[in-house]
Design a protein around this motif. Structure first.
Motif, short mmCIF file in Angstrom:
data_model
loop_
_atom_site.label_atom_id
_atom_site.label_comp_id
_atom_site.label_asym_id
_atom_site.label_seq_id
_atom_site.Cartn_x
_atom_site.Cartn_y
_atom_site.Cartn_z
N ARG A 175 0.90 -1.20 0.02
CA ARG A 175 -0.03 0.00 0.07
C ARG A 175 0.94 1.13 -0.19
N LEU A 176 0.78 2.20 -0.91
CA LEU A 176 1.41 3.40 -1.15
C LEU A 176 0.53 4.52 -1.02
N GLU A 177 0.75 5.47 0.21
CA GLU A 177 0.03 6.45 0.57
C GLU A 177 0.82 7.49 0.04
N ARG A 199 -7.19 -1.83 -3.13
CA ARG A 199 -7.89 -0.70 -2.98
C ARG A 199 -7.25 0.59 -3.49
N ARG A 200 -8.05 1.37 -4.16
CA ARG A 200 -7.63 2.76 -4.41
C ARG A 200 -8.29 3.73 -3.64
N GLU A 201 -7.58 4.91 -2.94
CA GLU A 201 -8.38 5.97 -2.46
C GLU A 201 -7.82 7.28 -2.99
N GLY A 202 -9.12 8.18 -3.03
CA GLY A 202 -8.63 9.42 -3.67
C GLY A 202 -9.24 9.49 -4.95
N TRP A 203 -9.40 10.82 -5.56
CA TRP A 203 -10.08 11.02 -6.75
C TRP A 203 -9.30 10.84 -7.94
N ALA A 262 10.04 -3.39 -10.93
CA ALA A 262 9.15 -2.20 -10.13
C ALA A 262 7.83 -2.18 -10.70
N TYR A 263 6.84 -1.81 -9.71
CA TYR A 263 5.54 -1.39 -10.09
C TYR A 263 5.54 0.13 -10.48
N ARG A 264 5.02 0.64 -11.47
CA ARG A 264 5.04 2.01 -11.69
C ARG A 264 3.45 2.40 -12.20
N ALA A 265 2.99 3.47 -11.66
CA ALA A 265 1.63 3.82 -12.13
C ALA A 265 1.68 5.40 -12.37
N TYR A 266 1.27 5.65 -13.52
CA TYR A 266 1.36 6.98 -14.15
C TYR A 266 -0.01 7.54 -14.15
N TYR A 267 -0.24 8.66 -13.52
CA TYR A 267 -1.30 9.62 -13.39
C TYR A 267 -1.30 10.85 -14.23
N ALA A 268 -2.54 10.94 -15.09
CA ALA A 268 -2.51 12.14 -15.87
C ALA A 268 -2.53 13.57 -15.10
N VAL A 281 -2.76 15.03 -10.88
CA VAL A 281 -2.94 14.55 -9.41
C VAL A 281 -3.10 15.95 -8.67
N PRO A 282 -4.44 15.95 -8.13
CA PRO A 282 -4.65 17.23 -7.29
C PRO A 282 -3.76 17.38 -5.90
N LYS A 283 -4.03 18.34 -5.32
CA LYS A 283 -3.38 18.69 -4.00
C LYS A 283 -4.13 17.72 -3.18
N GLY A 284 -3.51 17.08 -2.26
CA GLY A 284 -4.03 16.16 -1.29
C GLY A 284 -3.53 14.89 -1.27
N ARG A 285 -4.31 14.02 -0.56
CA ARG A 285 -3.89 12.62 -0.41
C ARG A 285 -4.45 11.55 -1.28
N PHE A 286 -3.78 10.63 -1.64
CA PHE A 286 -4.33 9.49 -2.54
C PHE A 286 -3.64 8.10 -2.37
N ALA A 287 -4.09 7.01 -2.40
CA ALA A 287 -3.38 5.95 -2.12
C ALA A 287 -3.79 4.77 -3.05
N THR A 288 -2.80 3.73 -3.43
CA THR A 288 -2.74 2.83 -4.31
C THR A 288 -2.17 1.59 -3.92
N GLU A 289 -2.85 0.50 -4.30
CA GLU A 289 -2.28 -1.02 -3.64
C GLU A 289 -1.88 -1.76 -4.82
N TYR A 290 -1.11 -2.59 -4.66
CA TYR A 290 -0.70 -3.66 -5.52
C TYR A 290 -0.32 -5.03 -4.81
N THR A 291 -0.25 -6.16 -5.42
CA THR A 291 -0.10 -7.43 -4.94
C THR A 291 1.06 -7.94 -5.58
N VAL A 292 1.82 -8.73 -4.95
CA VAL A 292 3.16 -9.34 -5.32
C VAL A 292 3.27 -10.68 -4.79
N ARG A 293 3.76 -11.58 -5.52
CA ARG A 293 3.97 -12.74 -5.08
C ARG A 293 5.86 -13.00 -4.87
N LEU A 294 5.98 -13.38 -3.84
CA LEU A 294 7.60 -13.60 -3.44
C LEU A 294 8.29 -14.68 -4.12
N ASN A 295 8.97 -15.07 -5.10
CA ASN A 295 9.32 -16.29 -6.01
C ASN A 295 10.50 -16.85 -5.43
#
Length: 558
Positions: free
Chosen positions: A446-448, A487-491, A503-509, A511-525
């Protein structure tokens, strides 16, 4: 092993520093002459890469000397003082190429800029071949090949402009589609909303018309709906206006307006010694249009290279735009691409006779002699144990340039917040042993992120341990069930997501001022102890807006 038996055998191996890849060979023998072998190559990502932390450019018309010492916290045995002697000012942009080699992101603008900055024909051919997939139905380019993303007039204008300035060609059909889209936008037949609710339509149309003028597709009628007010425009728009006046015939009072625009550009330039700034820099940071003061400096050099009355100022502009570099490069992909083009063009026009002789560099008791061979001569000194003087001197005809770089690997010891704050947490999704991390476990990351201001095109870049698999791609071996709880939080929602082996990379067209969060899932092999680079959040077109978070080593049990 007995016939039909298999066994997983862990092998402990410490990856040495300074290598880019590992090559493995595994062989097996059996009864008689039975033998089998397999080779594999494994890429190595540096956790703390050697970077240029300081860079100075001096002309060796006289001996030069200044103190050097390793940066605080630098890892021993890595990096040093690199001295490059350049026969021409624009002959070698090693800092820019090094910057591009480490640049990880890959929208169509960044791929194009990287190909130009690295002078890499294979990268250019790949970008050019893929361009049709990025064009929308109106012929405007998208940042990523996602059908739901609208094309951008600003991006399309840049792709046309920079390719033409560098003498490169897009595929004919794709270029025709882009020019048709820019014509429709410039004449009002199609409408594109700006990335921000601001009055930038005139600026965007000027860029579109300037791009069209490079292919003979602009005409004075396109300017009729625009309010022509150069003194109040930002410098990027003024440079577009200069380009239009230089190429489009029939503009009313064109020669007088061009002279006025060039004088206005000169009045905005502030050259103090070798430092170059613009009087309008505060209003020139139009990051949502990919415009910056660095890019403007390089475009200004191109605009006046052969303009009457500017020849005596061109050398100062070159030194000035180079002085804007930080650690040997400008701040954005766009600025570095324009800088590569501008300095190559400058060399063609002004630097036809290289200097001769040799240059001598001394760091403490160590010495090196660098010959003028027609190409850059390079020597890297190891870091001295304490602060010592670096001296440079040239013997021979002419006056070469010397680029001195302080290169070191410095670990990030605490979070950095320069526009973004990051919080990273892990939660077990499927865990074999409670309280322990074991090979095969599935973890949710989870990245906030807290943004201090509105910004377009922001990337969230989070590393994963070697051999791990980021779930959610839909490929074989993936698990929709395990990734279902993300889950993702924010607008904000990502416009594009990359799930790479590192790496996991998410590109946002946007991002307004404020807080948002994104999550991803990874299997450790893979089992082992893994060092991870820092998590990074960056505004791609305003890279001074960033946040970094150091990551602790990850230990995965067999």
């Amino acid at each position: 092993l007995a016939a039909g038996e298999s066994r997983l055998v862990p092998v402990d191996f410490k990856v040495p520093a300074g290598v880019g890849s590992l090559e493995w060979e595994v062989s097996a023998t059996g009864p008689g002459r039975a033998r089998d072998a397999m080779r594999a190559r494994q890429a190595v990502t540096e956790v703390h890469p050697v970077r240029a932390f300081q860079a100075s450019l001096v002309r060796l018309s006289a001996p030069a000397s200044f103190p050097v010492s390793a940066p605080a916290g630098a890892l021993p045995g890595r990096g040093g003082v690199r001295v490059q002697v350049l026969p021409t000012l624009a002959g070698d942009l090693d800092g820019v190429r090094d910057w591009f080699r480490h640049y990880p992101y890959a929208c169509i603008e960044q791929r194009t800029s990287k190909a130009i900055g690295l002078r890499d024909e294979a990268l250019w051919r790949a970008a050019a071949a893929s361009l049709p997939a990025y064009l929308d139905r109106d012929g405007l380019a998208r940042y990523f090949p996602a059908d739901w993303l609208p094309g951008s007039d600003s991006l399309t204008a840049y792709l046309v402009q920079v390719a033409d300035a560098d003498g490169r060609e897009w595929p004919e059909a794709a270029l025709e589609r882009m020019l048709g889209g820019l014509e429709a936008f410039a004449t009002g037949r199609i409408v594109r909303a700006g990335a921000l609710p601001t009055a930038d339509l005139v600026l965007r149309k000027l860029a579109a018309i300037e791009a069209l003028s490079r292919h003979g597709r602009a005409n004075p009628a396109m300017l009729q709906s625009l309010e022509i007010d150069p003194p109040h425009w930002p410098t990027s728009a003024l440079l577009d206006w200069i380009g239009i006046l230089q190429r489009v015939q029939g503009v009313r009072d064109g020669p007088a307006r061009l002279a006025e625009a060039l004088n206005l550009l000169r009045s905005r330039l502030d050259l103090q010694g070798s430092v170059m700034t613009f009087s309008t820099e505060r209003q020139d940071a139009l990051w949502w249009l990919m415009a910056s003061a660095d890019a403007n400096a390089n475009r200004a050099l191109l605009a006046v290279l052969e303009a009457p009355g500017w020849q005596e100022d061109v050398g100062r502009l070159v030194r000035g735009t180079l002085s804007r570099q930080v650690r040997g490069a400008w701040g954005t992909t766009v600025a570095n691409a324009w800088g590569t083009v501008a300095l190559a063009r400058y060399a063609e026009v002004f630097e036809k006779t290289p200097p001769t002789g040799t240059a001598r560099a001394t760091v403490g008791d160590a010495q090196a002699t660098l010959a003028m061979t027609g190409a850059a001569s390079v020597h890297e000194f190891s870091w001295p144990p304490s602060t010592v003087p670096l001296t440079l001197a040239h013997e021979g005809q002419g006056a070469p340039w010397a680029l001195v770089q302080s290169r070191a690997a410095v670990p990030l010891s605490e979070p950095l917040a320069a526009g973004y704050r990051i919080r990273r947490t892990l939660a077990a999704v499927d865990q074999k042993t409670p309280g322990a991390t074991t090979r095969g476990d599935v973890v949710r990351v989870r990245l906030e992120v807290e943004a201090q201001s509105d910004m377009t095109w922001v990337v969230v870049d989070d590393p994963v341990p070697p051999g791990a698999t980021i779930l959610g791609s839909g490929l074989g071996g993936d698990s929709r069930l395990l990734a279902a709880g993300e889950r993702r939080e924010g607008w904000v929602q990502p416009a594009f997501v990359e799930r790479t082996p590192t790496a996991y990379r998410a590109y946002y067209a946007f991002v307004p001022k404020g807080r948002f969060a994104t999550e991803y899932t990874v299997r450790l092999n893979n089992a082992g102890r893994f060092e991870l680079p820092a998590t990074r959040v960056e505004a791609m077109y305003a890279p001074e807006m960033l946040g970094m978070l150091p990551n602790a080593p990850v230990t995965v049990a067999p």
